[in-house]
Design a protein around this motif. Structure first.
Motif, PDB file in Angstrom:
ATOM      1  N   GLN B 450       0.824  -1.211   0.000  1.00 30.01           N
ATOM      2  CA  GLN B 450       0.000   0.000   0.000  1.00 30.01           C
ATOM      3  C   GLN B 450       0.853   1.254   0.000  1.00 30.01           C
ATOM      4  N   GLN B 451       1.947   1.167   0.745  1.00 29.53           N
ATOM      5  CA  GLN B 451       2.827   2.326   0.761  1.00 29.53           C
ATOM      6  C   GLN B 451       3.471   2.527  -0.594  1.00 29.53           C
ATOM      7  N   GLN B 452       3.812   1.406  -1.212  1.00 32.21           N
ATOM      8  CA  GLN B 452       4.385   1.518  -2.551  1.00 32.21           C
ATOM      9  C   GLN B 452       3.387   2.135  -3.502  1.00 32.21           C
ATOM     10  N   LEU B 453       2.146   1.729  -3.332  1.00 31.29           N
ATOM     11  CA  LEU B 453       1.109   2.291  -4.196  1.00 31.29           C
ATOM     12  C   LEU B 453       1.027   3.800  -4.006  1.00 31.29           C
ATOM     13  N   LEU B 454       1.117   4.214  -2.753  1.00 32.36           N
ATOM     14  CA  LEU B 454       1.041   5.639  -2.472  1.00 32.36           C
ATOM     15  C   LEU B 454       2.187   6.384  -3.158  1.00 32.36           C
ATOM     16  N   VAL B 455       3.377   5.806  -3.031  1.00 32.85           N
ATOM     17  CA  VAL B 455       4.535   6.441  -3.646  1.00 32.85           C
ATOM     18  C   VAL B 455       4.333   6.538  -5.147  1.00 32.85           C
ATOM     19  N   LEU B 456       3.876   5.427  -5.715  1.00 31.87           N
ATOM     20  CA  LEU B 456       3.651   5.415  -7.166  1.00 31.87           C
ATOM     21  C   LEU B 456       2.629   6.459  -7.567  1.00 31.87           C
TER      22      LEU B 456
END
Lengths: 577, 924
Positions: B450-456
């Motif tokens: 989810q954090q990666q998604l946010l960064v993306l």
């Protein structure tokens, strides 16, 4: 099969009848087979036997069974064709029309026969009209060449011809030649099923018309269709089947049929060329080369099928032979697609890809649906690093024949070159589906999976396994399998494949870095498995090589000796119960 | 390109273009007059100009109209002049009998063009500006004619001959008796009576030509028709269905029928057919592509496929056809065909096929734009629910676009990766993303998905902003809002000083993103990608010609003419591009969802209503269906099933029921709900299984559906009093939600677990669950759910004994404002009953003194429950009422309450069988 003599008499009559009806290519084919029949040496003077390039060792090599076990010959078709009743009556007009026809003045020929009602005259009139329409169509194709590639040129005679011929057929007033033409027209109009039936009818009543057979063959796109055809047994059927099998990529079946036919038509150039084609598909290049050499000796002005020969020469990198061939076909007929293709191949071999493309383009101009030229042009563009052009060329090949695995493979390669391995997989899958026994395709697919970007090693292993199972000549698969298993930490499997690879290399007397790698792995693996004797064998073999591996082997040996000397105590220490 | 040996986009001269040129000559004759000869008024003159403009611009079909169609249209426009115009046109055309006539015609055309330097125009001279649209058209015609070889001129002449002949021979349909032969029997099948048969029926001037033509026609009829005809009939029936079921569908239906007419005409004889200009065909294709995307699977597959086939035959080098075929197949879930056509399109076009001239930047020549192929492929896999492949392909697309410096494509690819990640559950990154190159893992494996998604999301938003891709920015903001809605933002740093963060979602962020998203859309004009199809205006204008209303107005020839014209142009599909409408609409839809979660039913309903009324034209049918679903769900919760089902019926007619559609799901949901309330458990189980079947079997795909299905399964089990099984199902559901980070769903599941414990009598065990649920609700701002959790908490306390009644009452009173303001019927009833129970079990409360407090809420509860047909709770309410009346000594009321109680208990124990019937009527 009928005896050679009966074949001979049948063919002689047929040739006369065919050329009388201006069916020249069929008559050419029949004549080729006629002289291909082995002469009885007792009957003929030596001058006749010049066709007998007998006692050739090559032929022996291919003919596995000299006296082939034929399917029941008793059903063989023996009646001679019906004599033509109307020949004398209208011969004047007919002769005029025929001479017009021979001068390629088709409409005049048709006009000259306008009031004739004999079957023969009707056939020639319709045939002339058909050809006139075709000629005009070709011209229009260039005239109408629209901006978006629209080429809706049609043969304007087809509709009226179809109507007329179908009326004749309904009234039963039609001969096998008329049926052939009717089938042809139907096929052009897109009525494939009806066309097939009509053509079957035609060849059943007059089997010597090779043109009818080849039209029929082009309508047999699947093996099921082929099997449902209701064909009478005749030796011509064997020719047909052989050719149809080839079209359906059943190469070994086709090859055996041709070899069987060679029993009778020993010297037929046609059969030889077809055998070469089958062998080529089976990738037996050596044999193909031998066959073509002989073929060229007997028939030096042949252009047909020579593009395949040039492919073989290309693959074997025979510069001079290829240039010689190119020169010869150039002098014979430079405006044949095959000639252009050969020259293109020559330039490609020389590394002059731009020139090569020019010639492939010319070949394509002469025949837009020349499959192999599209594919070869794709290869050239790949060499020139013009990937979009290459993709376009390959795609056209695929659209002409969706079963052309080479073009699919080329597409895959092109995308792989652009670092799109996942996208390329689609194309490799297509090509593998069409040619599941070709190790190169499996290896290409495996390399895609193995690519750094994808790194799907399990899938790669599956592909390499398939490749290893289908006669992988370059022996890439085994080595890669071993390496991948090693990479995944499955040393047992890795050892298995390294061993296999090693055996194979020994078998083929190959040396190289792969050998060293295999030996080194096996040595360390056996040592780790405590199979010291085996490990020692590998280590000693390694000692034959120079380089760092030699030192490693030495230290391995040393370590093993030390271990063996203190074996009992070590054993207990290392493996507590 | 290797194969395209000719320049794409050249302009071929055709008979239709010749007629337009002749009309142009009438429009702008070389003679000088303010109103040239045949025209009586300026407006009449202008009308012809408009008509010509529309003719050269419209993109409603791939084929140029035949002469008779052109003449028909002329009739609509010309008023009194129509005879003169059509006469003149046909006379001119048929006068062209030798190549020299053509040469003369074109050289005379030259004189109506003004020279480039004629800046000083005399006042009343009519000269075509060479740079105007019509002037350009004329110049292109002239150029094309000059480029023709002699053969070309001959062909043009022959074509003009057939063009005229067909117009002469084609009689109005139906009144031509078929006298000559039986060939036409075939064509008189009833199915085609609404097709224009005129094109089948030829009466040739020259006898021979007729015979030949007819033969050919019947011949081709044999070959091609069976398949395409069947397909056509099938499609027409479908669209006819939609057309007659409701009035709204008419527009849709006729839209679809339009092209099938043309296919029919076109498929059978190719001789007199010419493609429109490349520009027009491209416009047509783009419009159709929009339609496909809008209507999804209700777009007629076969009819359009046959048009495309014809187009492909007529223009093999027009590769965009493959793309359309891809779209068509994709939206009909035909995976292999879609894949095939996608590859084919990009193999040929290399990702670049412009309108008239292919872009020829140097980077394109050497590489092509194959990264777009990857992007499309990735989106296709995503659409069809293949997350693994989709991610692989999109990763490759990222790589390829980085390699080829295609920033735009990169931005789009990142956005579609975000969509993929947010739509599809991925438990851990390493399992699904094997490659070390992937943009997802390259951020750092220490972060959760989810954090990666946010960064993306942040990165792609920034990228889109810097590239000024307005629509991408807007849709990224929507995605961001979606993310904010359901995710708590955690600090990305796993070390170092931590800012004090509240672990809560932030509704303000959501609103901000939503507002920003639609705010940006006002700048759509500046977006370079906004290519509108301005041919659409002309198309619509031409179509309006045929409308009886228009013609009646026009025939009056008065001054209202101009006004109506302006009106018609003004009422064209609005000038706002479709995608802007779609994005703006999407933000409203998302608003509705957000408010649903936050717990404000009226606002949610309001937003859904706004969407359904304002954005219905521009939106895709799937989105519109979603809005309807929301509205119907609202009805079901607040007004009971009867109203919901009647609304459902209407909606089902609007959206052709396709399996796996939202409508289907909604129907099953409603049926399940009602079955549970009525106590018809077998039916409930059956419906519940049906819902489960709708979901794809691939892990991570259709998560929403899967949670829905298993939650309903658990509820069914609970209703059947199989507590341990229900708990097991709920538990595994919780595990799944946890695995895929579905926090909002977790709150629901936890509350449900508490419910199970409450019903099974283990109130103490239920407490931790309900408290956990409460804390989830708080951190995600799920106010309504929180109220309902509070109610459950109160019920749990109450069941622990009467000494907790006070605490329970306090809890209920705290939750009541929210429940009464936003809660549905069931929730309110439950609250009332619980409140009544609290009072009753409170030892300090005396019924005799203050009976109305209890009775009032119980009455309310029973009323609402009867609407819902929730027998179990209704029985409870009546039971309590009966007790109270008994205590009060009001025997009559007691009896009536008791009998109501009895009714409900009986109904619960013997569920009526009319449900089976209802189910049938809905599932067919």
């Amino acid at each position: 099969m009928g005896s050679k003599d009966s074949c001979r008499t049948e063919l002689r009559t047929a040739i006369r009848q065919l050329s009388d009806r201006c069916l020249y290519s069929a008559s050419k084919w029949a004549s080729e087979q006629l002289v291909g029949i082995e002469q009885d040496p007792a009957k003929f003077t030596p001058s006749h036997t010049r066709f007998q390039r007998g006692s050739s060792s090559i032929r022996r090599r291919f003919r596995t069974n000299d006296i082939p076990s034929t399917p029941a010959a008793g059903v063989s078709y023996t009646t001679t064709p019906v004599p033509e009743e109307d020949e004398i009556v209208d011969s004047d007009c007919y002769l005029l029309a025929k001479s017009y026809f021979d001068c390629r003045e088709y409409r005049r020929a048709a006009h000259a026969l306008r009031d004739q009602t004999g079957k023969k005259a009707v056939f020639l009139r319709c045939y002339a009209l058909f050809l006139a329409g075709e000629k005009r169509k070709e011209e229009e194709m260039i005239e109408l060449d629209g901006p978006l590639g629209k080429s809706d040129a049609v043969n304007h005679e087809l509709v009226s011809l179809e109507r007329e011929l179908s009326a004749y057929r309904k009234s039963g007033n039609i001969d096998p030649f008329g049926l052939y033409l009717y089938g042809l027209v139907l096929k052009e109009n897109g009525h494939e099923d009806l066309s097939r039936n009509v053509l079957v009818e035609s060849v059943n009543s007059y089997p010597w018309n090779w043109s009818a057979w080849s039209e029929l063959q082009s309508l047999c796109t699947t093996i099921d269709i082929l099997n449902t055809l209701n064909l009478k047994n005749h030796w011509m059927k064997d020719f047909f089947l052989a050719s149809a099998y080839q079209g359906l990529r059943m190469h070994s079946e086709s090859l055996s049929k041709y070899e069987y036919l060679q029993g009778t038509f020993t010297f037929s150039n046609y059969i030889q060329a077809q055998i070469a084609k089958a062998q080529y598909s089976l990738r037996e290049f050596e044999q193909v080369e031998v066959i073509f050499e002989e073929l060229l000796r007997n028939d030096p002005y042949r252009v047909e099928d020579m593009d395949m020969y040039s492919n073989v020469l290309y693959a074997k990198e025979c510069f001079s032979a290829l240039s010689y061939l190119a020169h010869r076909v150039f002098l014979t007929d430079k405006y044949q697609p095959e000639s252009c293709c050969i020259i293109g191949n020559y330039y490609s071999l020389k590394g002059q890809h731009e020139k090569s493309v020019v010639y492939f383009r010319r070949a394509l101009k002469l025949n837009k649906n020349y499959l192999s030229a599209w594919t070869l042009m794709g290869h050239e563009y790949v060499e020139m690093k013009n990937i979009p052009a290459a993709i376009d060329a390959y795609r056209r090949a695929v659209d002409i024949d969706p079963c052309d695995y080479r073009a699919w493979y080329g597409l895959g390669q092109a995308y792989e070159m652009m670092c799109m391995p996942f996208y390329a997989l689609y194309y490799f899958q297509k090509s593998v589906y069409l040619q599941p026994n070709d190790s190169r395709l499996w290896i290409a697919m495996a390399q895609c999976y193995e690519a750094e970007q994808l790194h799907m090693l399990e899938e790669a292993i599956k592909c390499y396994k398939r490749a290893a199972n289908c006669n992988d000549r370059e022996a890439i698969a085994l080595h890669q399998l071993a390496k991948l298993h090693n990479e995944l930490g499955r040393s047992e499997e890795a050892a298995f494949y390294y061993k296999k690879d090693l055996e194979r290399m020994e078998d083929e007397d190959r040396e190289g870095p792969n050998m060293v790698e295999a030996l080194l792995f096996l040595a360390t693996h056996c040592k780790a498995q405590k199979r010291f004797e085996e490990a020692e064998v590998y280590c000693t073999r390694l000692l034959d090589y120079t380089g760092p591996e030699k030192e490693t082997a030495k230290s391995l040996l040393r370590g093993m000796r030390a271990a063996q000397s203190g074996l009992p105590s070590m054993d207990v220490e290392h493996f507590p119960p | 390109m290797a194969g395209s040996l000719k320049p794409v986009g050249a302009f071929a001269i055709t008979p239709h273009k010749v007629s337009v040129c002749i009309l142009l000559q009438i429009y702008a004759p070389p003679a000088q007059a303010s109103v040239p000869f045949p025209f009586s008024s300026v407006s009449q003159h202008n009308r012809l100009g408009l008509f010509l403009l529309a003719l050269t611009k419209s993109c409603d079909d791939i084929l140029e109209p035949q002469l008779d169609e052109l003449i028909n249209q002329l009739k609509e426009i010309g008023g009194l002049l129509n005879h003169w115009l059509s006469e003149h046109l046909t006379r001119k055309l048929s006068a062209l009998s030798s190549p020299d006539d053509l040469f003369n015609l074109f050289s005379s055309l030259r004189s109506i063009l003004g020279g480039p330097e004629t800046s000083i125009l005399e006042d009343d001279q009519i000269i075509l500006d060479p740079n105007s649209h019509l002037g350009m058209f004329l110049r292109r015609c002239l150029l094309a004619f000059n480029l023709l070889s002699f053969e070309g001129v001959c062909h043009l002449l022959t074509n003009i001959g057939t063009y005229c002949k067909e117009a002469v021979s084609s009689c109005p349909p139906y009144d031509l008796p078929d006298e000559d032969d039986s060939n036409n029997d075939l064509e008189e099948l009833l199915e085609y009576e609404d097709m224009d048969l005129e094109s089948f029926v030829f009466r040739k001037v020259a006898e021979e030509a007729e015979a030949r033509k007819r033969a050919r026609e019947s011949a081709t009829f044999h070959t091609h028709t069976p398949r395409s005809l069947l397909g056509l009939v099938e499609d027409i029936q479908v669209s006819a269905d939609s057309k007659y079921k409701n009035c709204d569908g008419i527009g849709q239906g006729s839209e679809f029928l339009g092209p099938s007419h043309d296919t029919f005409r076109g498929d059978d004889h190719n001789s007199g057919l010419f493609l429109r200009t490349n520009w027009q065909v491209q416009g047509y294709l783009r419009e159709q592509a929009d339609l496909i995307e809008k209507h999804g699977s209700s777009f007629p597959l076969n009819a359009f496929e046959s048009i495309l086939k014809q187009l492909q035959k007529l223009a093999p080098e027009l590769h965009r056809v493959h793309y359309l075929r891809y779209l068509n197949n994709l939206y009909h879930d035909d995976y292999p065909a879609a894949l095939e056509n996608l590859h084919c399109y990009f193999d040929y076009s290399a990702g670049a096929e412009g309108i008239d001239a292919p872009s020829s930047s140097s980077s394109f020549i050497s590489y092509g734009n194959y990264e777009i192929a990857l992007l499309c492929l990735g989106m296709m896999h995503c659409y069809l629910g293949h997350p693994k492949q989709s991610l692989e392909v999109l990763t490759e697309a990222v790589r390829a676009s980085q390699q080829h410096n295609n920033d735009t494509c990169l931005a789009y690819t990142l956005t579609s990766i975000c969509n993929l990640l947010s739509e599809i559950g991925i438990s851990n990154a390493t399992g699904i993303i094997a490659s070390s190159y992937s943009p997802v893992t390259s951020i750092g494996t220490s972060l959760s998905i989810q954090q990666q998604l946010l960064v993306l999301l942040r990165r792609s938003l920034k990228r889109a902003e810097s590239l000024k891709l307005t629509r991408l920015v807007a849709s990224n903001r929507l995605a961001m809002a979606k993310f904010d809605l359901t995710h708590v933002k955690r600090p990305l740093l796993s070390f170092g000083p931590k800012a004090s963060t509240k672990l809560r979602t932030c509704p303000i962020d959501v609103c901000k993103e939503l507002r920003l998203s639609s705010y940006l859309l006002s700048e759509f004009g500046s977006d370079g990608a906004s290519l509108t199809i301005d041919g659409a205006f002309s198309t619509a204008w031409l179509k309006n010609l045929q409308k009886p209303m228009a013609s009646s107005v026009l025939s009056q020839e008065n001054r209202s003419e101009n006004g109506s014209d302006a009106f018609q142009f003004g009422s064209q599909p609005s000038s706002i591009p479709g995608y802007v409408l779609q994005l703006a609409g999407a933000s409203y839809l998302l608003r509705a969802t957000a408010w649903e979660l936050f717990g404000s039913a009226p606002v949610a309903r309001l937003n859904a209503l706004v969407y359904a009324t304002c954005f219905a034209d521009g939106s895709s049918s799937a989105d519109l269906a979603l809005a309807y679903v929301k509205l119907i769900q609202h009805l079901a919760v607040y007004k009971g099933y009867k109203e919901a089902f009647s609304a459902m019926k209407l909606a089902e007619e609007k959206f052709l029921s396709v399996s796996k559609s939202r409508m289907q799901l909604l129907k099953l949901q409603l049926l399940h709900e009602r079955a549970l309330h009525r106590g018809h458990l077998k039916l409930a189980q059956q419906v519940c299984d049906e819902i489960g079947v709708l979901a794809s079997s691939v892990t991570g795909v259709d998560l929403e559906l899967k949670t829905e299905a298993s939650l309903r399964h658990a509820r069914t089990l609970l209703a059947a009093k199989q507590f341990s099984q229900a708990a097991a199902v709920a538990h595994s559901l919780f595990c799944m939600c946890y695995k895929f980070n579905l926090q909002v769903e977790n709150a629901t599941v936890l509350l449900f677990l508490a419910e199970i414990h409450k019903k099974s009598g283990n109130a103490v065990l239920g407490l931790p669950y309900v408290l956990a649920s409460l804390s989830f609700c708080q951190s995600f701002n799920l106010d309504l759910l929180e109220a309902s959790a509070t109610l459950t908490l109160a019920e749990l306390w109450l069941s622990l004994g009467s000494n907790h009644a006070k605490r329970a009452k306090a809890l209920i009173h705290r939750a009541l404002p929210m429940i009464l303001g936003h809660g549905g019927l069931e929730l309110r009833a439950r609250a009332f009953i619980a409140e009544a129970k609290c009072y009753l079990s409170d030892p300090n409360f005396s019924v005799l003194e203050d009976s109305e407090v209890v009775l009032d809420s119980l009455r309310q509860a029973s009323e609402e429950l009867e609407v819902l047909e929730y027998h179990e709770l209704a029985a409870e309410a009546f039971y309590l009422m009966a007790l109270i009346f008994d205590r009060l000594g009001q025997l009559e009321e007691r009896e009536s309450a008791a009998s109501s109680f009895k009714d409900h208990v009986i109904a619960l124990e013997n569920p009526k069988d009319d449900e089976g019937l209802l189910l049938d009527s809905y599932s067919t």
